[in-house]
Write a protein that holds these residues in place. Structure first.
Motif, PDB file in Angstrom:
ATOM      1  N   GLY A  49       0.776  -1.226   0.000  1.00  0.00           N
ATOM      2  CA  GLY A  49       0.000   0.000   0.000  1.00  0.00           C
ATOM      3  C   GLY A  49       0.807   1.275   0.000  1.00  0.00           C
ATOM      4  O   GLY A  49       0.433   2.268   0.635  1.00  0.00           O
ATOM      5  N   VAL A  50       1.957   1.262  -0.692  1.00  0.00           N
ATOM      6  CA  VAL A  50       2.752   2.479  -0.831  1.00  0.00           C
ATOM      7  C   VAL A  50       2.861   2.796  -2.319  1.00  0.00           C
ATOM      8  O   VAL A  50       2.305   2.105  -3.165  1.00  0.00           O
ATOM      9  CB  VAL A  50       4.158   2.315  -0.202  1.00  0.00           C
ATOM     10  CG1 VAL A  50       4.023   1.951   1.274  1.00  0.00           C
ATOM     11  CG2 VAL A  50       4.994   1.268  -0.937  1.00  0.00           C
ATOM     12  N   GLU A  51       3.595   3.870  -2.630  1.00  0.00           N
ATOM     13  CA  GLU A  51       3.717   4.316  -4.015  1.00  0.00           C
ATOM     14  C   GLU A  51       5.039   3.846  -4.617  1.00  0.00           C
ATOM     15  O   GLU A  51       6.089   3.964  -3.976  1.00  0.00           O
ATOM     16  CB  GLU A  51       3.648   5.842  -4.063  1.00  0.00           C
ATOM     17  CG  GLU A  51       3.684   6.423  -5.467  1.00  0.00           C
ATOM     18  CD  GLU A  51       3.617   7.941  -5.473  1.00  0.00           C
ATOM     19  OE1 GLU A  51       3.935   8.532  -6.530  1.00  0.00           O
ATOM     20  OE2 GLU A  51       3.270   8.526  -4.441  1.00  0.00           O
ATOM     21  N   ALA A  52       5.006   3.306  -5.818  1.00  0.00           N
ATOM     22  CA  ALA A  52       6.222   2.949  -6.541  1.00  0.00           C
ATOM     23  C   ALA A  52       6.722   4.173  -7.283  1.00  0.00           C
ATOM     24  O   ALA A  52       5.964   4.835  -8.001  1.00  0.00           O
ATOM     25  CB  ALA A  52       5.954   1.805  -7.512  1.00  0.00           C
ATOM     26  N   ARG A  53       8.010   4.476  -7.092  1.00  0.00           N
ATOM     27  CA  ARG A  53       8.613   5.634  -7.750  1.00  0.00           C
ATOM     28  C   ARG A  53       9.989   5.244  -8.282  1.00  0.00           C
ATOM     29  O   ARG A  53      10.495   4.162  -8.021  1.00  0.00           O
ATOM     30  CB  ARG A  53       8.788   6.809  -6.780  1.00  0.00           C
ATOM     31  CG  ARG A  53       7.506   7.324  -6.147  1.00  0.00           C
ATOM     32  CD  ARG A  53       7.828   8.531  -5.279  1.00  0.00           C
ATOM     33  NE  ARG A  53       6.701   8.918  -4.429  1.00  0.00           N
ATOM     34  CZ  ARG A  53       6.759   9.862  -3.504  1.00  0.00           C
ATOM     35  NH1 ARG A  53       7.911  10.520  -3.301  1.00  0.00           N
ATOM     36  NH2 ARG A  53       5.700  10.150  -2.767  1.00  0.00           N
ATOM     37  N   SER A  54      10.608   6.164  -8.958  1.00  0.00           N
ATOM     38  CA  SER A  54      12.018   6.016  -9.304  1.00  0.00           C
ATOM     39  C   SER A  54      12.861   6.458  -8.111  1.00  0.00           C
ATOM     40  O   SER A  54      12.380   7.144  -7.194  1.00  0.00           O
ATOM     41  CB  SER A  54      12.358   6.887 -10.512  1.00  0.00           C
ATOM     42  OG  SER A  54      12.208   8.264 -10.178  1.00  0.00           O
ATOM     43  N   VAL A  55      14.142   6.070  -8.135  1.00  0.00           N
ATOM     44  CA  VAL A  55      15.047   6.556  -7.088  1.00  0.00           C
ATOM     45  C   VAL A  55      15.086   8.076  -7.107  1.00  0.00           C
ATOM     46  O   VAL A  55      15.050   8.740  -6.061  1.00  0.00           O
ATOM     47  CB  VAL A  55      16.463   5.971  -7.281  1.00  0.00           C
ATOM     48  CG1 VAL A  55      17.434   6.579  -6.277  1.00  0.00           C
ATOM     49  CG2 VAL A  55      16.430   4.458  -7.139  1.00  0.00           C
ATOM     50  N   GLU A  56      15.139   8.637  -8.303  1.00  0.00           N
ATOM     51  CA  GLU A  56      15.178  10.097  -8.426  1.00  0.00           C
ATOM     52  C   GLU A  56      13.926  10.736  -7.828  1.00  0.00           C
ATOM     53  O   GLU A  56      14.001  11.805  -7.207  1.00  0.00           O
ATOM     54  CB  GLU A  56      15.314  10.491  -9.898  1.00  0.00           C
ATOM     55  CG  GLU A  56      16.634  10.112 -10.537  1.00  0.00           C
ATOM     56  CD  GLU A  56      16.754   8.624 -10.853  1.00  0.00           C
ATOM     57  OE1 GLU A  56      17.897   8.155 -11.069  1.00  0.00           O
ATOM     58  OE2 GLU A  56      15.704   7.925 -10.872  1.00  0.00           O
ATOM     59  N   GLY A  57      12.786  10.077  -8.004  1.00  0.00           N
ATOM     60  CA  GLY A  57      11.550  10.604  -7.436  1.00  0.00           C
ATOM     61  C   GLY A  57      11.564  10.607  -5.919  1.00  0.00           C
ATOM     62  O   GLY A  57      11.060  11.546  -5.285  1.00  0.00           O
ATOM     63  N   ILE A  58      12.142   9.570  -5.334  1.00  0.00           N
ATOM     64  CA  ILE A  58      12.260   9.526  -3.872  1.00  0.00           C
ATOM     65  C   ILE A  58      13.200  10.617  -3.384  1.00  0.00           C
ATOM     66  O   ILE A  58      12.906  11.344  -2.419  1.00  0.00           O
ATOM     67  CB  ILE A  58      12.728   8.137  -3.417  1.00  0.00           C
ATOM     68  CG1 ILE A  58      11.587   7.121  -3.577  1.00  0.00           C
ATOM     69  CG2 ILE A  58      13.237   8.158  -1.979  1.00  0.00           C
ATOM     70  CD1 ILE A  58      11.974   5.693  -3.267  1.00  0.00           C
ATOM     71  N   LEU A  59      14.342  10.773  -4.053  1.00  0.00           N
ATOM     72  CA  LEU A  59      15.327  11.765  -3.614  1.00  0.00           C
ATOM     73  C   LEU A  59      14.806  13.192  -3.776  1.00  0.00           C
ATOM     74  O   LEU A  59      15.206  14.089  -3.024  1.00  0.00           O
ATOM     75  CB  LEU A  59      16.625  11.596  -4.401  1.00  0.00           C
ATOM     76  CG  LEU A  59      17.366  10.280  -4.195  1.00  0.00           C
ATOM     77  CD1 LEU A  59      18.603  10.213  -5.076  1.00  0.00           C
ATOM     78  CD2 LEU A  59      17.753  10.091  -2.735  1.00  0.00           C
ATOM     79  N   ALA A  60      13.921  13.399  -4.729  1.00  0.00           N
ATOM     80  CA  ALA A  60      13.414  14.752  -4.984  1.00  0.00           C
ATOM     81  C   ALA A  60      12.261  15.139  -4.068  1.00  0.00           C
ATOM     82  O   ALA A  60      11.875  16.317  -4.034  1.00  0.00           O
ATOM     83  CB  ALA A  60      12.969  14.860  -6.444  1.00  0.00           C
ATOM     84  N   ASP A  61      11.715  14.196  -3.330  1.00  0.00           N
ATOM     85  CA  ASP A  61      10.552  14.472  -2.473  1.00  0.00           C
ATOM     86  C   ASP A  61      11.024  15.157  -1.195  1.00  0.00           C
ATOM     87  O   ASP A  61      11.690  14.533  -0.364  1.00  0.00           O
ATOM     88  CB  ASP A  61       9.830  13.170  -2.144  1.00  0.00           C
ATOM     89  CG  ASP A  61       8.523  13.393  -1.400  1.00  0.00           C
ATOM     90  OD1 ASP A  61       8.360  14.448  -0.761  1.00  0.00           O
ATOM     91  OD2 ASP A  61       7.665  12.493  -1.444  1.00  0.00           O
TER      92      ASP A  61
END
Length: 366
Positions: A49-61
């Motif tokens: 139940g979480v969101e799948a993102r790119s590594v870049e998306g996680i680092l940019a949050d």
């Protein structure tokens, strides 16, 4: 206390227990995951139940404060350094890094950016080893004089689906399993001052007998039997053997010998017991009831403890300094074996504080 938002990178086999436990700690809010194979991240995201993102998306949050780095060992430094550069704290699976240089870079960057580094194993925070810590601190074995630690098996190629990395740089029994044993010993006895050791490659090639790579031949590049002697800053002397070359053995996991008794420490790759004590003059061993919680598989304790530290300002226990000291010790064993000498360690660390007793489930501060 507001929860700390976490992004998880690396959705392999070990990630499942981290997902489960991170979702149990109120101090943590696991919001996103990423993997080099997007389908794996999607599968874990849907499962938990979480969101799948790119590594870049996680680092940019900007709301994500901690990157939980469960990538393969050779990627630990790269991902952690990216997280630290982005102003986020990083918590790595063990080992902290492959090289001392990368480990030092992490700690220096974290200090410069005002963030934290944490690292597995966190098994020393479990009920078994915390009970042992209390027994030692309360004087049940007197002054610790010595300790022994043994991890022996015949490698992982008979069961692991992709075991080649265990025999390449960053692998071998010391770098694979040594962190569990050495972290436990440092937690119980404090930092190490000097080591020596011997090491060898017994089987230059290994044949995979598990699926799907049955029959593949692995060239072994790292020592597969490592024997070390540790001189602790406290004056205690430790002996450790880690081996992928042993078919069968009848050895304890860890024992600590004191001036007034002996303590049998449970498997440091787990969180529970049994804990056994035999004091001077006793005719038999006594099993000691566990004094602390977290006897089940509680991987993620270290992440939660770091999150409490971020909110309260207190030091966290599964720290980058501890993990770097363990990394330094492991390299020093290999260095000593290659160079035929004792190696005085450049690193040290503060012995991590014991956990309080009587904690409510899935909390770490009273």
């Amino acid at each position: 206390m507001d929860p700390v938002k976490v992004g998880l990178v690396g959705c392999g086999n070990i990630s499942s227990i981290y997902f489960q436990n991170c979702l149990r700690f109120p101090i943590l809010k696991l919001v996103a995951c990423a993997d080099l194979i997007p389908e794996r991240a999607q599968a874990r995201a849907q499962e938990f139940g979480v969101e799948a993102r790119s590594v870049e998306g996680i680092l940019a949050d900007p709301e994500i404060e901690v990157v939980l780095n469960l990538t393969i060992p050779k990627a630990h430094a790269e991902v952690a350094l990216q997280a630290l550069e982005a102003g986020k704290s990083a918590y790595n699976e063990k080992p902290l890094a492959i090289t001392r240089e990368d480990g030092r870079r992490m700690l220096e960057l974290a200090r410069a950016n005002g963030v934290r580094v944490g690292c597995a194993p966190d098994t020393f925070l479990g009920a078994g080893i915390q009970t042992c810590r209390k027994l030692i601190d309360d004087g049940w074995i007197g002054e610790p004089v010595a300790a022994t630690a043994f991890m022996t098996c015949h490698g992982h190629e008979s069961w692991h689906p992709d075991p080649e990395f265990y025999y390449k740089v960053g692998g071998g029994p010391m770098f694979d399993m040594g962190p569990y044993y050495l972290t436990a010993l440092v937690s119980l006895l404090g930092p190490v001052r000097r080591v020596t050791g011997e090491a060898r490659i017994t089987f230059p090639e290994r044949v995979i007998t598990s699926r799907p790579k049955y029959g593949t031949v692995i060239k072994v590049d790292v020592p597969t039997h490592v024997a070390g002697v540790l001189e602790f800053a406290s004056g205690a002397i430790g002996t450790i053997i880690t081996s992928f070359d042993v078919w069968h053995a009848e050895l304890p996991r860890i024992e600590v010998y004191g001036s007034e008794g002996t303590l049998s420490v449970p498997d440091p790759n787990g969180f529970g017991g049994p804990v056994r004590l035999r004091r001077a003059g006793a005719e038999e061993w006594s099993e000691i009831p566990l004094s602390h919680g977290y006897s089940e598989n509680s991987r993620g304790l270290g992440v939660a403890d770091m999150a409490y530290g971020l909110r309260s300002g207190r030091p966290h226990r599964a720290s980058g300094e501890l993990a770097y000291h363990v990394l330094d010790i492991m390299h020093a064993f290999h260095d000593a074996a290659c160079e035929g000498r004792h190696v005085t360690l450049e690193s040290t660390c503060t012995r991590p504080a014991p956990l309080p007793m009587g904690l409510a489930p899935w909390t770490l501060d009273p």
